[in-house]
Design a protein around this motif. Sequence first.
Motif, short mmCIF file in Angstrom:
data_model
loop_
_atom_site.label_atom_id
_atom_site.label_comp_id
_atom_site.label_asym_id
_atom_site.label_seq_id
_atom_site.Cartn_x
_atom_site.Cartn_y
_atom_site.Cartn_z
N LYS A 35 0.82 -1.21 0.00
CA LYS A 35 0.00 0.00 0.00
C LYS A 35 0.86 1.27 0.00
CE LYS A 35 -4.16 -1.76 0.01
NZ LYS A 35 -5.10 -1.50 -1.11
N ARG A 36 2.00 1.20 0.69
CA ARG A 36 2.87 2.38 0.72
C ARG A 36 3.41 2.68 -0.68
NH1 ARG A 36 5.34 4.91 4.86
NH2 ARG A 36 4.64 3.26 6.26
N ALA A 37 3.78 1.64 -1.42
CA ALA A 37 4.29 1.84 -2.79
C ALA A 37 3.20 2.43 -3.67
CB ALA A 37 4.77 0.50 -3.35
N GLU A 38 1.96 1.96 -3.51
CA GLU A 38 0.86 2.50 -4.30
C GLU A 38 0.63 3.98 -3.97
OE1 GLU A 38 -2.56 0.03 -3.86
OE2 GLU A 38 -1.64 -1.69 -4.90
N GLY A 39 0.74 4.32 -2.71
CA GLY A 39 0.62 5.73 -2.32
C GLY A 39 1.73 6.57 -2.90
N ALA A 40 2.93 6.01 -2.94
CA ALA A 40 4.06 6.74 -3.54
C ALA A 40 3.83 6.98 -5.02
CB ALA A 40 5.35 5.95 -3.31
N ALA A 41 3.25 5.99 -5.71
CA ALA A 41 2.98 6.15 -7.14
C ALA A 41 1.97 7.27 -7.38
CB ALA A 41 2.46 4.83 -7.71
N LEU A 42 0.93 7.33 -6.55
CA LEU A 42 -0.07 8.38 -6.70
C LEU A 42 0.53 9.75 -6.36
CD1 LEU A 42 -3.22 6.63 -5.21
CD2 LEU A 42 -2.76 7.17 -7.61
N GLN A 43 1.43 9.80 -5.37
CA GLN A 43 2.09 11.07 -5.03
C GLN A 43 2.93 11.57 -6.20
OE1 GLN A 43 5.76 12.29 -2.23
NE2 GLN A 43 4.13 11.22 -1.14
N LEU A 44 3.66 10.63 -6.85
CA LEU A 44 4.46 11.02 -8.01
C LEU A 44 3.57 11.55 -9.12
CD1 LEU A 44 7.12 11.13 -9.60
CD2 LEU A 44 6.72 8.74 -10.26
N ALA A 45 2.45 10.86 -9.39
CA ALA A 45 1.55 11.29 -10.45
C ALA A 45 1.00 12.68 -10.16
CB ALA A 45 0.41 10.28 -10.60
N ALA A 46 0.68 12.95 -8.89
CA ALA A 46 0.16 14.26 -8.52
C ALA A 46 1.21 15.35 -8.75
CB ALA A 46 -0.30 14.25 -7.06
N LYS A 47 2.47 15.05 -8.40
CA LYS A 47 3.54 16.02 -8.59
C LYS A 47 3.81 16.29 -10.06
CE LYS A 47 5.95 15.42 -4.19
NZ LYS A 47 7.23 15.10 -3.52
N MET A 48 3.44 15.33 -10.92
CA MET A 48 3.62 15.52 -12.36
C MET A 48 2.41 16.22 -13.00
SD MET A 48 5.46 11.90 -13.35
CE MET A 48 5.84 12.38 -15.02
N GLY A 49 1.45 16.62 -12.16
CA GLY A 49 0.34 17.42 -12.67
C GLY A 49 -0.94 16.66 -12.93
N MET A 50 -1.02 15.39 -12.54
CA MET A 50 -2.25 14.62 -12.74
C MET A 50 -3.17 14.83 -11.54
SD MET A 50 -0.68 11.07 -14.34
CE MET A 50 -2.30 10.41 -14.74
N ASP A 51 -4.36 15.36 -11.79
CA ASP A 51 -5.29 15.65 -10.69
C ASP A 51 -6.73 15.55 -11.20
OD1 ASP A 51 -6.37 16.43 -8.29
OD2 ASP A 51 -6.18 18.58 -8.75
N PRO A 52 -7.49 14.55 -10.73
CA PRO A 52 -7.06 13.49 -9.82
C PRO A 52 -6.30 12.39 -10.57
CG PRO A 52 -9.33 13.14 -10.42
CD PRO A 52 -8.91 14.44 -11.08
N ALA A 53 -5.52 11.62 -9.82
CA ALA A 53 -4.79 10.49 -10.39
C ALA A 53 -5.39 9.20 -9.86
CB ALA A 53 -3.30 10.58 -10.04
N LEU A 54 -5.60 8.23 -10.74
CA LEU A 54 -6.16 6.94 -10.37
C LEU A 54 -5.13 5.85 -10.63
CD1 LEU A 54 -9.65 7.35 -12.07
CD2 LEU A 54 -9.07 7.81 -9.67
N LEU A 55 -4.93 4.97 -9.69
CA LEU A 55 -4.04 3.84 -9.87
C LEU A 55 -4.84 2.71 -10.51
CD1 LEU A 55 -1.25 2.56 -9.38
CD2 LEU A 55 -2.10 1.79 -7.16
N VAL A 56 -4.50 2.36 -11.75
CA VAL A 56 -5.28 1.34 -12.45
C VAL A 56 -4.55 0.00 -12.54
CG1 VAL A 56 -6.55 3.04 -13.77
CG2 VAL A 56 -4.41 2.12 -14.70
N HIS A 57 -3.23 -0.02 -12.25
CA HIS A 57 -2.51 -1.28 -12.32
C HIS A 57 -1.23 -1.18 -11.49
CE1 HIS A 57 -0.95 -5.05 -13.97
NE2 HIS A 57 0.18 -4.43 -14.24
N ALA A 58 -0.97 -2.24 -10.72
CA ALA A 58 0.29 -2.33 -9.96
C ALA A 58 0.73 -3.78 -9.95
CB ALA A 58 0.10 -1.81 -8.54
N LYS A 59 1.98 -4.02 -10.29
CA LYS A 59 2.49 -5.39 -10.34
C LYS A 59 3.91 -5.44 -9.83
CE LYS A 59 3.25 -9.31 -13.50
NZ LYS A 59 2.53 -10.26 -12.63
N ALA A 60 4.17 -6.38 -8.92
CA ALA A 60 5.52 -6.55 -8.39
C ALA A 60 6.47 -7.01 -9.49
CB ALA A 60 5.50 -7.57 -7.25
#
Length: 255
Positions: A35-60
Amino acid sequence: MSAPGTAPKIVRPYGDTTGDGMVQMSFTLPLPHDKRAEGAALQLAAKMGMDPALLVHAKAMGPDFTFFVVYGAVNHLVDVSAVRVLEREYPLLSAKEVNGAIKSRLRRRLVVVGACIGTDAHTVGIDAILNIKGFAGEKGLEYYREITVVNLGAQVLVPDLVERARAEKADAVLVSQVVTQRDAHLHNTTEMSAAFREAYPAGKRPLLVVGGPRFDEHATDRLGVDRVFGKGTTPGEVASYLVHALIPPRERKSA
């Protein structure tokens, strides 16, 4: 609004509806999937100007990395009039026209030496241009009766390429670079162009042409080459360029 039938000068991305600004982006973070990694991904997307940002796929990706796909809206606009495009400055010739131009002007076969240099073992690019099977429905340079093709294959050392080009009296050297990690394609190309400048008298070296999916077509001066081709280049485009670059138009004759 643009007039009917004309392309707009200012555009924004299209996702679900025109002008909604929706984009999809993928990347990898050096974090195990949780969950922490997914939160980090959304934080990065927000900093890149995506608002709102949705996580649609995550794979180890092994125990320490996670691959993400995020989807969201951006507010950025694109000024199409400011886009720099390298326009093709030469006509596309048929195989007959290429052969005729070479035969009437050079009065000998045009010699092309091709290779993948450095540690690059991916010959799909160089083979698409040189091999008779070609690419995108076009036969490669081996098909042209007035062109002698020497395909050295993969992982060719730069000194060996220079030596072979000299031995074959090459008119043009074609280099394909697919591997781009840590800008390997740029380092290999600048090393290659420097070696040719050192090995040949001024104005006597062969034409240097590089191609690959990650090259900037505007970077010829920075890389020290004569032409850069990007993804999707066909054998016919390369053959037409060789005629354009090596045979002055005023002396060119039709087949």
